[in-house]
Scaffold this motif. Structure first.
Motif, PDB file in Angstrom:
ATOM      1  N   ASN A 298    -104.569 -19.156  62.116  1.00 17.83           N
ATOM      2  CA  ASN A 298    -103.357 -19.093  61.310  1.00 17.83           C
ATOM      3  C   ASN A 298    -102.455 -20.300  61.562  1.00 17.83           C
ATOM      4  O   ASN A 298    -101.966 -20.929  60.621  1.00 17.83           O
ATOM      5  N   SER A 299    -102.234 -20.624  62.845  1.00 18.57           N
ATOM      6  CA  SER A 299    -101.409 -21.805  63.128  1.00 18.57           C
ATOM      7  C   SER A 299    -102.123 -23.064  62.666  1.00 18.57           C
ATOM      8  O   SER A 299    -101.488 -24.005  62.155  1.00 18.57           O
ATOM      9  N   ARG A 301    -104.120 -23.342  60.123  1.00 15.50           N
ATOM     10  CA  ARG A 301    -104.033 -23.458  58.664  1.00 15.50           C
ATOM     11  C   ARG A 301    -102.655 -23.957  58.230  1.00 15.50           C
ATOM     12  O   ARG A 301    -102.543 -24.746  57.288  1.00 15.50           O
ATOM     13  N   ASP A 388     -97.475 -14.285  56.681  1.00 11.24           N
ATOM     14  CA  ASP A 388     -98.892 -14.067  56.389  1.00 11.24           C
ATOM     15  C   ASP A 388     -99.209 -14.396  54.931  1.00 11.24           C
ATOM     16  O   ASP A 388    -100.266 -14.960  54.621  1.00 11.24           O
ATOM     17  N   VAL A 391     -99.142 -18.397  54.406  1.00 11.36           N
ATOM     18  CA  VAL A 391    -100.140 -19.253  55.054  1.00 11.36           C
ATOM     19  C   VAL A 391    -101.143 -19.835  54.054  1.00 11.36           C
ATOM     20  O   VAL A 391    -101.358 -21.060  54.036  1.00 11.36           O
ATOM     21  N   GLN A 444    -108.887 -19.771  50.918  1.00 13.35           N
ATOM     22  CA  GLN A 444    -107.474 -19.387  51.027  1.00 13.35           C
ATOM     23  C   GLN A 444    -107.056 -18.534  49.829  1.00 13.35           C
ATOM     24  O   GLN A 444    -106.342 -17.530  49.968  1.00 13.35           O
ATOM     25  N   LYS A 452    -103.885 -10.436  51.080  1.00 15.67           N
ATOM     26  CA  LYS A 452    -102.436 -10.564  51.139  1.00 15.67           C
ATOM     27  C   LYS A 452    -101.740  -9.797  50.006  1.00 15.67           C
ATOM     28  O   LYS A 452    -100.624  -9.294  50.199  1.00 15.67           O
TER      29      LYS A 452
END
Length: 578
Positions: A298-299, A301, A388, A391, A444, A452
């Motif tokens: 996550n970080s 991306r 979230d 991202v 993504q 999401k």
């Protein structure tokens, strides 16, 4: 290459989009005072311009090389990295208990933005270390934290991510690297790692004494697919109980990939356990490796989305400098037939304004996302779910923007842009990897529409778009785009088949990203007009360009987002390929 840090832009994005002053009002981030923020923004800009930028061109032309099995970087890289570590830049957001400064993630993003704009390939080294710190801090044992985190936080030992294998690209569940328990001897309780990983960024080099590899592998009898993956720490050199380095582990780079761009970043084929002596330590529980790795991803991306901003800023600066110095033709319609700098020509100005709108819009989206991550760290659950959601938007649209800006930079150079010596092509080549790694932009988009959208039964997206529509005021186009995003999201969630969702996922992702970027740039524009100064002149014009040009383009994607998948499968495979 030269680099002029956009410090005023960055500080303004931190203030308005990340909300750094609000973060500093919390106990946890109280050290992020106005003076501290200014010192970091100005300081890292000067450092990047002085240490990283001069190495960018030689890094591109010479690149990383493997000589007699040793990965070597051009002269100056080791000294620049040592200065980076010694000045404490790697520790900005690291946990204080392990030597970090405990400052907001938003400020760490600013550090990386400057490093990457100055030298994108070099900035990948500290970027991946951030993820390793997060994974070990959240999932490692007390002993692992004590052994590795201080060195990782300082940057003395950089970290890597090892996912991809030759037969398993994006399908991580197909990996074959094995991890066999060690039952006796000095390494009892650990695992023997054996396998091959490809595309490992900064997997081997001589810039640090040790490298901490985080490796996905399977234990004996593990379930098939992604449910049977575990995560392991595999250091380049064994580490003693007192933190001292021992013998080399059985891990090595066997070759370097020959890439389109980011030549100074050694992308390695890594071999683990050639002599059946590669020792790794399990992080977390067996078969929960993907969960642990996603802490890193996550970080990563978000930071790859930031790379879109980095390369866009670099290409913009390069193109503007060329446009100001290149004299060609008189201004159209002017009675004076004296040739002028091409920056005076309408189409060149169109390209530059588009480049600025994409760059500043992506930066606004980046720092808004980082601000939500920081609020989540303070316990704000609504900010966590919003982060979230954001991202995939920053990763995909940020990198798409970087590629477009780099391409426009080549165009402004004209034929000279196609000549390597001008340097414009380097930005274009460097940018092209960003929509691919850390999950392609299509992945993504799939994440956005399959995972999401369902958060809080669609409430996370709906609340974000409702806030944008309310805040848009008399900006009818932006408000309409936000409402369209909400409507498409509702259709995808409640009515569309899985194929239909995936068919429209990429245009839908772009719609949402432009809506958020336009909103944040509008907020910046309003604040700039009130603050005065140079930003009061430039920001409203750049924001106006985005709202008048990029927002209508994004609104036009609604038909594509809702077209469904039927036409994609109107031809069978043979007919499609004929």
């Amino acid at each position: 290459m030269t680099y002029a840090p956009p410090s005023a832009e960055q500080a303004f994005a931190l203030k308005i989009s990340a909300g750094i002053e609000e973060l500093a009002a919390s106990e946890r981030f109280a050290a992020a005072s106005a003076d501290m923020v200014e010192a970091i923004v100005e300081g890292i800009g000067q450092f990047a311009a002085g240490e990283f930028a001069p190495l960018s061109r030689v890094g591109d032309t010479q690149g990383a090389r493997m000589i007699d099995g040793v990965v070597m970087l051009p002269a100056g890289y080791a000294e620049a990295y040592r200065a980076y570590v010694e000045q404490g830049w790697n520790a900005v957001s690291g946990p204080e208990h392990f030597g970090g400064q405990g400052l907001p993630f938003s400020l760490a993003a600013c550090v990386l933005e400057n490093l990457g704009t100055a030298n994108m390939a070099f900035s990948l080294l500290p970027m991946l270390t951030v993820g390793a710190i997060e994974a070990i801090e959240k999932h490692g044992s007390d002993e692992q934290r004590a052994m590795y985190l201080a060195k990782l936080v300082s940057g003395e030992w950089p970290g890597t991510m090892n996912l991809t294998e030759p037969q398993a690209g994006s399908d991580v569940g197909a990996l074959r690297t094995s991890a066999t328990p060690i039952l006796k001897g000095e390494h009892a309780g650990k695992y023997l790692i054996k396998g091959t990983k490809i595309f490992i960024t900064w997997g081997e080099h001589e810039l640090a004494d040790n490298i901490v590899h985080l490796v996905l592998a399977r234990t004996p009898g593990a379930p098939a697919g992604s449910r049977g993956i575990s995560l392991f720490i595999v250091p380049r050199f064994h580490v003693g109980a007192d933190g001292s380095l021992g013998a080399a582990n059985d891990v090595k780079a066997v070759s370097l990939e020959h890439k389109l761009g980011i030549h100074a970043s050694p992308t390695c084929v890594m071999s683990y356990g050639d002599h059946d002596q590669c020792v790794g330590e399990l992080i977390g529980a067996e078969n929960e490796g993907l969960k642990c790795m996603f802490t890193m991803m996550n970080s990563a991306r978000i930071n790859v989305g930031a790379q879109g901003v980095m390369v866009a800023e670099a290409a913009l600066q390069h193109a503007v400098a060329y446009a100001q110095g290149r004299v060609q033709s008189a201004r159209a319609g002017s009675p004076d037939k004296t040739p002028v700098a091409i920056i005076e020509h309408p189409d060149v100005r169109r390209m530059i304004l588009r480049m600025r709108a994409l760059t500043e819009g992506a930066r606004a989206l980046l720092y808004y996302t980082c601000g939500q991550v920081d609020r989540a760290a303070l316990g704000d659950d609504a900010a966590k779910t919003r982060a979230d959601l954001l991202v995939p938007l920053i990763k995909a649209w940020g990198t798409d923007a970087g590629c477009e800006v780099a391409s426009l930079g080549v165009q402004i150079h004209g034929g000279m842009g196609f000549i390597e010596e001008t340097g414009a092509a380097q930005h274009y080549r460097d940018a092209r990897i960003t929509p691919i790694y850390e999950g392609t932009n299509g992945i993504q988009a799939a994440d956005l529409v399959t995972r999401k959208l369902g958060m809080e039964n669609g409430g996370v997206l709906a609340s974000l778009m409702a806030e944008i529509a309310r805040d848009a005021g008399d900006e009818a186009g932006l408000a309409a785009l936000a409402r369209d995003c909400a409507a498409v999201g509702e259709w995808m969630r409640d009515s569309a088949s899985l194929d239909d969702k995936l068919a429209g996922s990429v245009p839908f992702q772009t719609m949402c990203a432009v809506a958020v970027a336009g909103w944040q740039l509008l907020r910046q524009s309003r604040a700039a007009e009130a603050a005065g100064g140079n930003l009061a002149r430039t920001k409203p014009v750049v924001a106006r360009w985005l709202l008048d040009h990029l927002v209508p383009e994004a609104a036009g994607l609604k038909a594509s987002a809702t077209a469904g998948a039927a036409l994609l499968y109107a031809l069978d495979r043979e007919s499609l390929a004929s």
